[in-house]
Design a protein around this motif. Structure first.
Motif, short mmCIF file in Angstrom:
data_model
loop_
_atom_site.label_atom_id
_atom_site.label_comp_id
_atom_site.label_asym_id
_atom_site.label_seq_id
_atom_site.Cartn_x
_atom_site.Cartn_y
_atom_site.Cartn_z
N ILE A 1 -32.24 -7.32 55.34
CA ILE A 1 -31.83 -7.96 56.60
C ILE A 1 -31.65 -9.46 56.40
N TYR A 2 -32.57 -10.08 55.67
CA TYR A 2 -32.49 -11.53 55.43
C TYR A 2 -31.19 -11.90 54.73
N LYS A 3 -30.79 -11.09 53.75
CA LYS A 3 -29.58 -11.40 52.98
C LYS A 3 -28.29 -11.11 53.78
N LEU A 4 -28.37 -10.17 54.71
CA LEU A 4 -27.16 -9.74 55.43
C LEU A 4 -26.99 -10.40 56.79
N GLU A 5 -28.07 -10.94 57.33
CA GLU A 5 -28.04 -11.37 58.73
C GLU A 5 -26.98 -12.43 59.02
N ALA A 6 -26.88 -13.45 58.17
CA ALA A 6 -25.93 -14.53 58.44
C ALA A 6 -24.48 -14.04 58.47
N PRO A 7 -24.02 -13.29 57.45
CA PRO A 7 -22.62 -12.86 57.51
C PRO A 7 -22.33 -11.86 58.63
N ILE A 8 -23.26 -10.96 58.94
CA ILE A 8 -22.92 -9.97 59.95
C ILE A 8 -23.01 -10.55 61.36
N ILE A 9 -23.93 -11.49 61.59
CA ILE A 9 -23.94 -12.18 62.88
C ILE A 9 -22.68 -13.02 63.02
N GLU B 1 -4.52 -4.41 66.85
CA GLU B 1 -4.12 -4.87 65.51
C GLU B 1 -3.62 -6.31 65.53
N ALA B 2 -3.11 -6.74 66.68
CA ALA B 2 -2.65 -8.13 66.79
C ALA B 2 -3.79 -9.13 66.63
N ASP B 3 -5.05 -8.67 66.86
CA ASP B 3 -6.20 -9.55 66.71
C ASP B 3 -6.67 -9.67 65.27
N LEU B 4 -6.22 -8.76 64.39
CA LEU B 4 -6.74 -8.74 63.02
C LEU B 4 -6.51 -10.03 62.24
N PRO B 5 -5.34 -10.65 62.33
CA PRO B 5 -5.17 -11.92 61.60
C PRO B 5 -6.18 -12.99 62.03
N ASN B 6 -6.45 -13.09 63.34
CA ASN B 6 -7.42 -14.08 63.80
C ASN B 6 -8.84 -13.70 63.41
N ILE B 7 -9.17 -12.42 63.49
CA ILE B 7 -10.50 -11.98 63.05
C ILE B 7 -10.71 -12.33 61.58
N THR B 8 -9.72 -12.02 60.76
CA THR B 8 -9.81 -12.30 59.32
C THR B 8 -9.92 -13.79 59.05
N PHE B 9 -9.12 -14.58 59.78
CA PHE B 9 -9.11 -16.03 59.56
C PHE B 9 -10.45 -16.66 59.94
N TYR B 10 -10.92 -16.41 61.16
CA TYR B 10 -12.17 -17.03 61.62
C TYR B 10 -13.36 -16.55 60.81
N PHE B 11 -13.37 -15.28 60.45
CA PHE B 11 -14.46 -14.74 59.65
C PHE B 11 -14.49 -15.41 58.28
N GLY B 12 -13.33 -15.57 57.67
CA GLY B 12 -13.25 -16.26 56.39
C GLY B 12 -13.72 -17.70 56.48
N GLN B 13 -13.34 -18.38 57.57
CA GLN B 13 -13.78 -19.76 57.77
C GLN B 13 -15.31 -19.85 57.84
N LEU B 14 -15.91 -18.95 58.63
CA LEU B 14 -17.37 -18.99 58.77
C LEU B 14 -18.09 -18.67 57.47
N LEU B 15 -17.60 -17.68 56.75
CA LEU B 15 -18.25 -17.33 55.48
C LEU B 15 -18.16 -18.47 54.48
N ASN B 16 -17.06 -19.19 54.49
CA ASN B 16 -16.93 -20.35 53.60
C ASN B 16 -17.86 -21.48 54.02
N LEU B 17 -17.99 -21.72 55.34
CA LEU B 17 -18.89 -22.77 55.82
C LEU B 17 -20.34 -22.44 55.53
N LEU B 18 -20.68 -21.15 55.52
CA LEU B 18 -22.06 -20.75 55.24
C LEU B 18 -22.52 -21.16 53.85
#
Length: 311
Positions: free
Chosen positions: A82-90, A153-170
């Protein structure tokens, strides 16, 4: 040692998606895999089946799954997982909320290879709650216009973009701590089933981004927000007036003049929704521009930038 594969069900994800989507960074959004269901039914995972049985499988099958393939690593315990996964899944939940209101939450983690010897997969009872206040009629039914907008499906590009941004900032969370403090209070607002607390959490999120360095929370912050969100004078005036109304309402609650938000008053519930909407719009704009991410990560640079907007 082999890589671990995690399956994290997203309950209440209102969607019209029907296939798998690669989100990058080893994450995939997908339906519940048939082979995992077969393993469960064939093996009869004791703890899993005894406590949850077929009801949870039925609920999970209706949901989408966030699949995460992680490089080989030795996990010491379920808490370590849980400790290792919590940040990316939240972060993924936060991304969904950045796009539109939703009560999507995580409920359990299934993964293989199992930590428990002899089992095909392990199960962790891991839950996050989410609440979004909606106006009901006298019969307890949603009034028109209060339904959640589905993800498409129209939301997928934004989901992918914002998720990638957050994972990089982490990867450099301390440097971007002001951004993550804002996201933390945005998340806490969603986790609270108390609408008063929700308003306060969203208010703190906005204050982290826009409150002046010195002095009390004033209407000057409302001007900053209006200037940041729009370049059109008429729109700025509308945002400013609405935000002043929200700040006055928040102050009445915090200082005891109003002890709670009356859910039977649609106008008051809409104030909380609008506060949430302003947080969402601000974060969307920041994440869309790498230079703004850096600006809002530094108090000095933020003050310079907001001063140029007011000039």
């Amino acid at each position: 040692m082999q890589e671990h594969t995690f399956y994290i069900p997203i309950i209440h994800l209102e969607h019209s998606l029907r296939k798998s989507y690669d989100l990058g960074h080893q994450f995939t959004l997908m339906p519940f895999p048939d082979d995992l269901e077969k393993e469960y039914r064939l093996f009869g995972h004791g703890y899993f089946k005894r406590r949850y049985g077929d009801e949870l499988i039925k609920e999970i099958k209706k949901a989408y799954i966030l699949k995460y393939v992680r490089p080989p690593e030795e996990f010491k315990s379920f808490n370590d997982v849980i400790y290792k996964l919590e940040a990316p899944i939240i972060s993924f939940l936060v991304v969904l909320r950045l796009l539109k209101p939703t009560e999507a939450v995580f409920k359990s983690i299934l993964f293989s290879p199992a930590l428990t010897e002899g089992l095909p997969f392990d199960f962790i009872d891991y839950r996050l709650h989410a609440f979004h206040p909606r106006i009901l009629d006298e019969h307890g039914r949603l009034v028109e216009g209060q339904e959640f907008e589905k993800f498409t499906e129209a939301d997928l590009p934004n989901i992918t973009f914002y998720f990638g941004q957050l994972l990089n900032l982490l990867k450099n969370e301390f440097h971007y701590r002001r951004i993550f403090n804002t996201l933390r209070y945005f998340d806490l607002g969603y986790r609270s089933a108390n609408i008063d607390t929700r308003l306060i959490c969203f208010s703190v999120a906005m204050e982290v981004l826009f409150k002046p360095l010195r002095g009390k929370l004033t209407r000057g912050m409302c001007e900053r927000i209006a200037q940041f969100l729009s370049k059109v004078n008429t729109e700025r005036d509308q945002i400013y007036r609405r935000f002043v109304e929200i700040i006055d309402f928040r102050a009445r609650i915090i200082h005891g003049d109003m002890t709670y938000i009356d859910l039977s008053r649609p106008d008051k519930v809409e104030l909380v929704h609008d506060r949430e909407h302003f947080v969402r719009l601000s974060l969307q704009k920041i994440f869309r521009h790498d230079d703004l991410i850096e600006v809002f990560s530094s108090l000095r640079e933020r003050e310079k930038y907001l001063a140029t907007l007011a000039a």
